[in-house]
Design a protein around this motif. Structure first.
Motif, PDB file in Angstrom:
ATOM      1  N   GLU A   1      62.263   3.478  97.924  1.00 60.03           N
ATOM      2  CA  GLU A   1      62.875   4.723  97.484  1.00 60.03           C
ATOM      3  C   GLU A   1      62.813   5.792  98.578  1.00 60.03           C
ATOM      4  O   GLU A   1      63.694   6.643  98.680  1.00 60.03           O
ATOM      5  CB  GLU A   1      62.164   5.230  96.226  1.00 60.03           C
ATOM      6  N   ILE A   2      61.784   5.743  99.397  1.00 55.56           N
ATOM      7  CA  ILE A   2      61.607   6.699 100.493  1.00 55.56           C
ATOM      8  C   ILE A   2      62.272   6.200 101.770  1.00 55.56           C
ATOM      9  O   ILE A   2      63.030   6.932 102.425  1.00 55.56           O
ATOM     10  CB  ILE A   2      60.108   6.973 100.724  1.00 55.56           C
ATOM     11  N   SER A   3      62.017   4.947 102.125  1.00 58.38           N
ATOM     12  CA  SER A   3      62.581   4.416 103.373  1.00 58.38           C
ATOM     13  C   SER A   3      64.104   4.366 103.319  1.00 58.38           C
ATOM     14  O   SER A   3      64.772   4.585 104.341  1.00 58.38           O
ATOM     15  CB  SER A   3      62.016   3.021 103.655  1.00 58.38           C
ATOM     16  N   ASP A   4      64.681   4.128 102.147  1.00 54.98           N
ATOM     17  CA  ASP A   4      66.140   4.075 102.028  1.00 54.98           C
ATOM     18  C   ASP A   4      66.767   5.442 102.294  1.00 54.98           C
ATOM     19  O   ASP A   4      67.843   5.532 102.901  1.00 54.98           O
ATOM     20  CB  ASP A   4      66.549   3.582 100.638  1.00 54.98           C
ATOM     21  N   VAL A   5      66.113   6.503 101.841  1.00 56.99           N
ATOM     22  CA  VAL A   5      66.625   7.849 102.079  1.00 56.99           C
ATOM     23  C   VAL A   5      66.564   8.185 103.568  1.00 56.99           C
ATOM     24  O   VAL A   5      67.505   8.756 104.138  1.00 56.99           O
ATOM     25  CB  VAL A   5      65.848   8.892 101.251  1.00 56.99           C
ATOM     26  N   LEU A   6      65.457   7.834 104.211  1.00 55.41           N
ATOM     27  CA  LEU A   6      65.337   8.084 105.648  1.00 55.41           C
ATOM     28  C   LEU A   6      66.376   7.297 106.435  1.00 55.41           C
ATOM     29  O   LEU A   6      66.937   7.811 107.417  1.00 55.41           O
ATOM     30  CB  LEU A   6      63.927   7.740 106.124  1.00 55.41           C
TER      31      LEU A   6
ATOM     32  N   LEU B   1      56.111   4.986 103.512  1.00 56.66           N
ATOM     33  CA  LEU B   1      57.291   4.350 104.101  1.00 56.66           C
ATOM     34  C   LEU B   1      57.516   2.937 103.587  1.00 56.66           C
ATOM     35  O   LEU B   1      58.617   2.394 103.732  1.00 56.66           O
ATOM     36  CB  LEU B   1      57.169   4.340 105.630  1.00 56.66           C
ATOM     37  N   ASN B   2      56.502   2.351 102.991  1.00 59.58           N
ATOM     38  CA  ASN B   2      56.669   1.026 102.395  1.00 59.58           C
ATOM     39  C   ASN B   2      57.407   1.071 101.062  1.00 59.58           C
ATOM     40  O   ASN B   2      57.791   0.025 100.525  1.00 59.58           O
ATOM     41  CB  ASN B   2      55.305   0.348 102.212  1.00 59.58           C
ATOM     42  N   GLU B   3      57.567   2.274 100.541  1.00 63.73           N
ATOM     43  CA  GLU B   3      58.312   2.434  99.294  1.00 63.73           C
ATOM     44  C   GLU B   3      59.806   2.493  99.620  1.00 63.73           C
ATOM     45  O   GLU B   3      60.248   3.361 100.381  1.00 63.73           O
ATOM     46  CB  GLU B   3      57.886   3.717  98.576  1.00 63.73           C
TER      47      GLU B   3
ATOM     48  N   ARG C   1      51.485  11.140 111.341  1.00 64.56           N
ATOM     49  CA  ARG C   1      51.288  11.589 109.955  1.00 64.56           C
ATOM     50  C   ARG C   1      52.533  12.274 109.390  1.00 64.56           C
ATOM     51  O   ARG C   1      52.506  12.803 108.296  1.00 64.56           O
ATOM     52  CB  ARG C   1      50.093  12.548 109.875  1.00 64.56           C
ATOM     53  N   MET C   2      53.631  12.258 110.151  1.00 66.46           N
ATOM     54  CA  MET C   2      54.845  12.973 109.751  1.00 66.46           C
ATOM     55  C   MET C   2      55.860  12.026 109.119  1.00 66.46           C
ATOM     56  O   MET C   2      56.043  10.896 109.581  1.00 66.46           O
ATOM     57  CB  MET C   2      55.488  13.643 110.971  1.00 66.46           C
ATOM     58  N   ILE C   3      56.520  12.500 108.083  1.00 68.39           N
ATOM     59  CA  ILE C   3      57.563  11.726 107.409  1.00 68.39           C
ATOM     60  C   ILE C   3      58.886  12.493 107.517  1.00 68.39           C
ATOM     61  O   ILE C   3      59.063  13.553 106.903  1.00 68.39           O
ATOM     62  CB  ILE C   3      57.214  11.474 105.936  1.00 68.39           C
ATOM     63  N   GLY C   4      59.757  11.961 108.321  1.00 71.98           N
ATOM     64  CA  GLY C   4      61.042  12.610 108.561  1.00 71.98           C
ATOM     65  C   GLY C   4      61.648  12.090 109.843  1.00 71.98           C
ATOM     66  O   GLY C   4      61.056  11.257 110.541  1.00 71.98           O
TER      67      GLY C   4
ATOM     68  N   SER D   1      46.932  10.936 106.826  1.00 71.73           N
ATOM     69  CA  SER D   1      46.571   9.919 107.811  1.00 71.73           C
ATOM     70  C   SER D   1      47.765   9.030 108.112  1.00 71.73           C
ATOM     71  O   SER D   1      48.721   8.969 107.320  1.00 71.73           O
ATOM     72  CB  SER D   1      45.423   9.058 107.286  1.00 71.73           C
ATOM     73  N   PRO D   2      47.739   8.306 109.240  1.00 75.47           N
ATOM     74  CA  PRO D   2      48.806   7.335 109.522  1.00 75.47           C
ATOM     75  C   PRO D   2      48.912   6.267 108.442  1.00 75.47           C
ATOM     76  O   PRO D   2      50.007   5.791 108.140  1.00 75.47           O
ATOM     77  CB  PRO D   2      48.369   6.731 110.866  1.00 75.47           C
ATOM     78  N   GLN D   3      47.768   5.903 107.853  1.00 76.17           N
ATOM     79  CA  GLN D   3      47.779   4.898 106.799  1.00 76.17           C
ATOM     80  C   GLN D   3      48.544   5.402 105.569  1.00 76.17           C
ATOM     81  O   GLN D   3      49.274   4.648 104.921  1.00 76.17           O
ATOM     82  CB  GLN D   3      46.350   4.516 106.411  1.00 76.17           C
ATOM     83  N   ALA D   4      48.348   6.694 105.261  1.00 71.36           N
ATOM     84  CA  ALA D   4      49.073   7.278 104.131  1.00 71.36           C
ATOM     85  C   ALA D   4      50.575   7.293 104.409  1.00 71.36           C
ATOM     86  O   ALA D   4      51.395   7.025 103.511  1.00 71.36           O
ATOM     87  CB  ALA D   4      48.567   8.692 103.868  1.00 71.36           C
ATOM     88  N   ARG D   5      50.943   7.586 105.654  1.00 74.59           N
ATOM     89  CA  ARG D   5      52.363   7.565 106.027  1.00 74.59           C
ATOM     90  C   ARG D   5      52.946   6.170 105.832  1.00 74.59           C
ATOM     91  O   ARG D   5      54.040   6.021 105.261  1.00 74.59           O
ATOM     92  CB  ARG D   5      52.527   8.006 107.479  1.00 74.59           C
TER      93      ARG D   5
END
Length: 325
Positions: free
Chosen positions: A194-199, A190-192, A263-266, A182-186
């Motif tokens: 560790e993930i947002s810094d890599v992106l 992205l609030n982490e 719902r996509m992360i990238g 879901s968009p909420q899960a995305r």
């Protein structure tokens, strides 16, 4: 020819012989003859313009280069590499294409470059062909999350690791799936930091290697189980023929927006296009329409492909001109 002209010609021949035949560099010739190095450079240029020096290149790749020029000029991209392995099977051709892409990448990477790496088996094969090139402080960064939980060797994280190991450099990991429920899960992911810094690191890449996917029920995004057949049919209905990272493109190379984007992360295609140097590798008759779409959308600076795909690509372009709005 008067005596002065004869002696000038004699000197041009001597300088040319020392440079082209004896292997001396311009500084060595300057010191040997007592002539300034800039003057030596001008003399060598004059020798070529007057036909004293005639350079002949034995080119075993003339046919490939004709297709490279044709594709580059047709689609307006910087360069194309076409690999031709006559009478070889698909596996051998794919291996040679991967080697060509790795050689290009090794030459293109500079000290302190951040290199964005996409998921895909083709990208994985390029990584396995990489060799250490002596660059300093290079970092490989995944540009999309993982597909499924099978630990596939072709996931962007795995690909970034393989490139880094072969290039003796660092890599980052994007600890998130490519598609979430879901968009909420995305948003949660992205609030982490560790993930947002890599992106964010991926967005700031100086160089990127991408694959080009066709839009079918066999696409990785569908086979992962996170993107349904109905969703794929939905983007097809909107005219999508090409998939790159989290984005879809239509026949003209325009981005097709769809509900699943939330719902996509990238990285999106627009974020990839903002990277200064994007190298795409794609082969196969089933990908011709997708490659044409990506070329029309100016999604890459350099394309690496094989001869059969190059021929089919130009033929498809002739038969399917872009319709003006």
């Amino acid at each position: 020819m008067n005596d002065a002209s004869q002696e000038k010609k004699r000197l041009l021949v001597k300088v040319s012989t020392l440079y082209y035949m004896d292997g001396l560099n311009q500084q060595e010739i300057s010191e040997r003859l007592g002539i300034s190095r800039p003057q030596i450079s001008r003399m060598l240029a004059t020798a070529k313009s007057e036909g004293i020096v005639q350079i002949s290149i034995r080119n075993p790749y003339s046919e490939e280069q004709a297709y490279e020029r044709a594709i580059a000029e047709t689609f307006g991209i910087h360069d194309v590499i076409v690999v031709h392995v006559p009478d070889a099977d698909r596996q051998v051709i794919d291996q040679h294409v991967a080697r060509a892409a790795s050689a290009l990448l090794e030459s293109a990477i500079k000290d302190r470059d951040v290199v964005g790496i996409m998921a895909g088996r083709t990208i994985s094969s390029v990584g396995r062909e990489m060799h250490y090139a002596g660059r300093k402080d290079v970092k490989f960064v995944p540009m999309i999350g993982g597909f499924g939980s099978d630990g596939g060797a072709w996931h962007a994280n795995s690909n970034a690791r393989v490139f880094a190991e072969h290039f003796k450099s660092r890599h980052l990991l994007l600890n998130a799936p490519a598609v979430v429920a879901s968009p909420q899960a995305r948003d949660f992911f992205l609030n982490e930091s560790e993930i947002s810094d890599v992106l964010e690191a991926a967005k700031k890449a100086s160089l990127a290697l991408i694959g080009i996917g066709q839009v079918t029920d066999q696409a990785t995004i569908v086979r992962s189980g996170y993107f349904s057949d109905d969703e794929m049919k939905g983007v097809q209905t909107k005219g999508a023929v090409c998939n790159i990272s989290t984005s879809f493109l239509d026949e003209t190379g325009e981005r097709v927006h769809y509900d699943g984007e939330a719902r996509m992360i990238g990285l999106s295609i627009d974020e990839i296009k903002a990277i200064p140097n994007v190298i795409a590798i794609a082969v196969g008759d089933d990908k011709v329409e997708a490659i044409a779409s990506a070329l029309r959308g100016k999604c890459m600076d350099v394309l690496v492909t094989d001869m059969d795909t190059a021929k089919l690509l130009l033929d498809w372009q002739r038969k399917n001109p872009v319709r003006q709005a």
